[in-house]
Structures are given as C-alpha cells and as structure tokens.
Write an enzyme that holds these catalytic residues in place. Structure first.
Site, PDB file in Angstrom:
ATOM      1  N   ARG A 105      27.684   0.621 -18.118  1.00 29.06           N
ATOM      2  CA  ARG A 105      28.270   0.513 -16.777  1.00 29.06           C
ATOM      3  C   ARG A 105      28.918  -0.846 -16.635  1.00 29.06           C
ATOM      4  O   ARG A 105      28.277  -1.865 -16.846  1.00 29.06           O
ATOM      5  CB  ARG A 105      27.165   0.629 -15.713  1.00 29.06           C
ATOM      6  CG  ARG A 105      26.581   1.978 -15.592  1.00 29.06           C
ATOM      7  CD  ARG A 105      25.820   2.134 -14.306  1.00 29.06           C
ATOM      8  NE  ARG A 105      24.940   1.021 -13.964  1.00 29.06           N
ATOM      9  CZ  ARG A 105      24.152   1.006 -12.904  1.00 29.06           C
ATOM     10  NH1 ARG A 105      24.148   2.032 -12.083  1.00 29.06           N
ATOM     11  NH2 ARG A 105      23.366   0.001 -12.658  1.00 29.06           N
ATOM     12  N   THR A 109      32.639  -2.859 -11.593  1.00 28.46           N
ATOM     13  CA  THR A 109      33.093  -1.603 -10.967  1.00 28.46           C
ATOM     14  C   THR A 109      31.974  -0.561 -10.912  1.00 28.46           C
ATOM     15  O   THR A 109      32.103   0.421 -10.178  1.00 28.46           O
ATOM     16  CB  THR A 109      34.248  -0.997 -11.786  1.00 28.46           C
ATOM     17  OG1 THR A 109      33.726  -0.637 -13.080  1.00 28.46           O
ATOM     18  CG2 THR A 109      35.386  -1.982 -11.958  1.00 28.46           C
ATOM     19  N   ASP A 201      15.654  -2.134 -15.520  1.00 27.98           N
ATOM     20  CA  ASP A 201      16.690  -1.797 -16.497  1.00 27.98           C
ATOM     21  C   ASP A 201      16.033  -1.159 -17.720  1.00 27.98           C
ATOM     22  O   ASP A 201      15.326  -1.826 -18.485  1.00 27.98           O
ATOM     23  CB  ASP A 201      17.450  -3.073 -16.900  1.00 27.98           C
ATOM     24  CG  ASP A 201      18.669  -2.734 -17.741  1.00 27.98           C
ATOM     25  OD1 ASP A 201      18.505  -2.078 -18.794  1.00 27.98           O
ATOM     26  OD2 ASP A 201      19.784  -3.095 -17.348  1.00 27.98           O
ATOM     27  N   ASP A 204      16.898  -2.687 -21.246  1.00 29.38           N
ATOM     28  CA  ASP A 204      16.263  -3.997 -21.466  1.00 29.38           C
ATOM     29  C   ASP A 204      14.761  -3.849 -21.677  1.00 29.38           C
ATOM     30  O   ASP A 204      14.176  -4.528 -22.528  1.00 29.38           O
ATOM     31  CB  ASP A 204      16.539  -4.919 -20.276  1.00 29.38           C
ATOM     32  CG  ASP A 204      17.964  -5.464 -20.294  1.00 29.38           C
ATOM     33  OD1 ASP A 204      18.580  -5.471 -21.379  1.00 29.38           O
ATOM     34  OD2 ASP A 204      18.455  -5.866 -19.232  1.00 29.38           O
TER      35      ASP A 204
HETATM   36  C1  PRP Z   1      21.822   2.664 -17.795  1.00 24.88           C
HETATM   37  C2  PRP Z   1      21.114   3.971 -18.018  1.00 24.88           C
HETATM   38  C3  PRP Z   1      22.200   4.973 -17.766  1.00 24.88           C
HETATM   39  C4  PRP Z   1      23.001   4.320 -16.669  1.00 24.88           C
HETATM   40  C5  PRP Z   1      22.645   4.958 -15.378  1.00 24.88           C
HETATM   41  O1  PRP Z   1      22.566   2.279 -18.877  1.00 24.88           O
HETATM   42  O2  PRP Z   1      20.531   4.088 -19.284  1.00 24.88           O
HETATM   43  O3  PRP Z   1      23.010   5.242 -18.892  1.00 24.88           O
HETATM   44  O4  PRP Z   1      22.625   2.940 -16.647  1.00 24.88           O
HETATM   45  O5  PRP Z   1      23.452   4.488 -14.358  1.00 24.88           O
HETATM   46  P1  PRP Z   1      24.525   5.399 -13.620  1.00 24.88           P
HETATM   47  O6  PRP Z   1      23.843   6.716 -13.327  1.00 24.88           O
HETATM   48  O7  PRP Z   1      24.838   4.614 -12.389  1.00 24.88           O
HETATM   49  O8  PRP Z   1      25.708   5.556 -14.528  1.00 24.88           O
HETATM   50  P2  PRP Z   1      23.375   0.885 -18.909  1.00 24.88           P
HETATM   51  O9  PRP Z   1      24.760   1.092 -18.394  1.00 24.88           O
HETATM   52  O10 PRP Z   1      22.541  -0.167 -18.254  1.00 24.88           O
HETATM   53  O11 PRP Z   1      23.548   0.619 -20.465  1.00 24.88           O
HETATM   54  P3  PRP Z   1      22.427   0.323 -21.578  1.00 24.88           P
HETATM   55  O12 PRP Z   1      21.616   1.589 -21.748  1.00 24.88           O
HETATM   56  O13 PRP Z   1      23.248   0.028 -22.761  1.00 24.88           O
HETATM   57  O14 PRP Z   1      21.579  -0.819 -21.119  1.00 24.88           O
HETATM   58  N1  URA Z   2      20.213   1.748 -15.205  1.00 29.84           N
HETATM   59  C1  URA Z   2      18.942   1.336 -15.373  1.00 29.84           C
HETATM   60  O1  URA Z   2      18.526   1.035 -16.488  1.00 29.84           O
HETATM   61  N2  URA Z   2      18.136   1.263 -14.299  1.00 29.84           N
HETATM   62  C2  URA Z   2      18.559   1.608 -13.074  1.00 29.84           C
HETATM   63  O2  URA Z   2      17.767   1.534 -12.117  1.00 29.84           O
HETATM   64  C3  URA Z   2      19.890   2.023 -12.910  1.00 29.84           C
HETATM   65  C4  URA Z   2      20.696   2.092 -13.997  1.00 29.84           C
END
Ligand code: PRP
Ligand code: URA
Length: 210
Positions: A105, A109, A201, A204
C-alpha cells in the site's frame, strides 16, 4: 453481514486470534499462530470440496469410499504478510500449487502498488484461495483478485484472519462472486487505514521488521 462472508467461531481459532492480537506476542509466536490459524481455517474453507465414490481394496475386502474430486486447488498469498499463511494451508493441501502476488500500500495514497505476479500456468483450471491476514480498506485484496480474474480464473475465495467492515464492503462491491472467510470482523480503520483494534502491521509482526 453479507451472505458471502463466513466468520469462523471455532474456539481454537478464536483463542489463537486473541493471542495474535496481543502486542506482547513476539515474532516467533506470531508466526506460529498465523500458521496454526491458517491450517484450522483451511480445514473449514475446504469443507465443501466435492467428493466422488471409489472402490479401494483393503487387506480384508473392497471398501466403497470417497476421495476428493473436481477442481484442483491453488493458493495465492499476497506478499508479504500472506506468506505467513502458506505453510498452514500446505500442511492440509500438500498438492496445492502456490502463486504469488506482490502488492504494497502506498503510504500516501493507500492505493495498492503491484510489484510481482506469478501464478501457476494452469491457474484458470483451479479453484484459487487468496491469502492475506489483513483486509483493511480492501484495496490490496480487490486488486489481487482482479489480476487473478484477468488470468481467466473463475473460482476465487479470499481467506484472511481479520477483516474490517470497509474491506468486506469493498470486496462485496468489486467482486460479489468472491466468498470471504475470516476469523474476526473489526468495525473500523484509523487515519492510516490500520484496522482498529486489529493486530498492528501483520508483515512487520511476522518478519520482525519493526
Ligand atoms: C498489508 C496487508 C494487506 C494490506 C491490507 O500489507 O498484508 O496486504 O496491507 O490493506 P488494504 O486492505 O487497505 O489494502 P502491506 O501493504 O502493509 O504490505 P506488506 O505485507 O508488504 O507489509
Ligand atoms: N495492514 C496491516 O498489516 N494491518 C492493518 O491493520 C491494515 C493493513
């Protein structure tokens, strides 16, 4: 709640989700819990797999018994956090093929940005289960499902651990044909589009990057 959403209330799943939410749960425990919950959820997600009758020769006679038939399964984790759900699913479904979709994400944005997509060549002949622990705005899952549909896949399910209501609404609107399986539904998101109370997160916490 829409009929397309299935919330698993099994006590073992609920107990483990509580441990997962706890901010004092460390990376090793978090990773183990995500894997265990995914396996327990996978058991339920596959409940309606079609069966066919076969005859098996036992040491004593012929048994009329059943084996899984119909479409083969594929699982597609959304990178990174979806990776944590793969082992649990594969321990139930060792023959499933695994595709990967890389999305993050954009912090400004909040829109998903694709950086990787590799699906099994026969994905269009499979039933695909998309894996991501978090459904927040639904932008990432919606984009992933769109990519998968563009490859000709007709049958898609979304399996997440915590789903926020806005994310559920987004998937229902963009992809009304996709069933959502989750272990908990949270009401809302904060200003950074994190699920509240959620678990923080997921990427993380899985990989210890913060
Ligand atoms: C997180 C999670 C989803 C997304 C959810 O990933 O694992 O893919 O956010 O958010 P949304 O429903 O608002 O799209 P992130 O973008 O943090 O990436 P990562 O898994 O690489 O940390
Ligand atoms: N992605 C995450 O990992 N946690 C949240 O709460 C939302 C998006």
């Amino acid at each position: 709640m829409n009929n397309n959403v299935f919330v698993f209330d099994h006590p073992l799943i609920q107990h483990k989700i509580s441990l997962l939410r706890d901010k004092n749960t460390n990376t090793k425990e978090f990773r183990e819990l995500v894997s265990e919950i995914s396996m327990l959820m996978g058991y339920e997600v596959t409940r309606n797999m079609p069966l066919k009758e076969v005859e098996i020769e036992t040491p004593v006679g012929i048994a009329k018994t059943k084996v899984i038939s119909g479409k083969k399964l594929g699982i597609v984790p959304i990178l990174r956090a979806g990776l944590g759900m793969v082992d649990g699913m594969l321990s139930l479904l060792p023959m499933a093929k695994v595709g990967h979709i890389g999305l993050y994400r954009d912090p400004e944005t909040l829109e998903p940005v694709e950086y990787y997509c590799k699906l099994p060549v026969d994905a269009h002949e499979r039933e695909i289960v998309v894996l991501d622990p978090m459904l927040a705005t639904g932008g990432s899952a919606s984009a992933a499902i769109k990519f998968i549909k563009e490859r000709g896949v007709k049958s898609i399910k979304l399996m997440c651990l915590i789903a926020a209501k806005p994310g559920i609404e987004r998937i229902n609107k963009d992809h009304p044909d996709v069933e959502i399986y989750c272990a908990a539904v949270d009401e809302t998101l904060n200003d950074h589009a994190y699920i509240v109370p959620g678990l923080g997160d997921a990427g993380d916490r899985l990989f210890g990057t913060k």
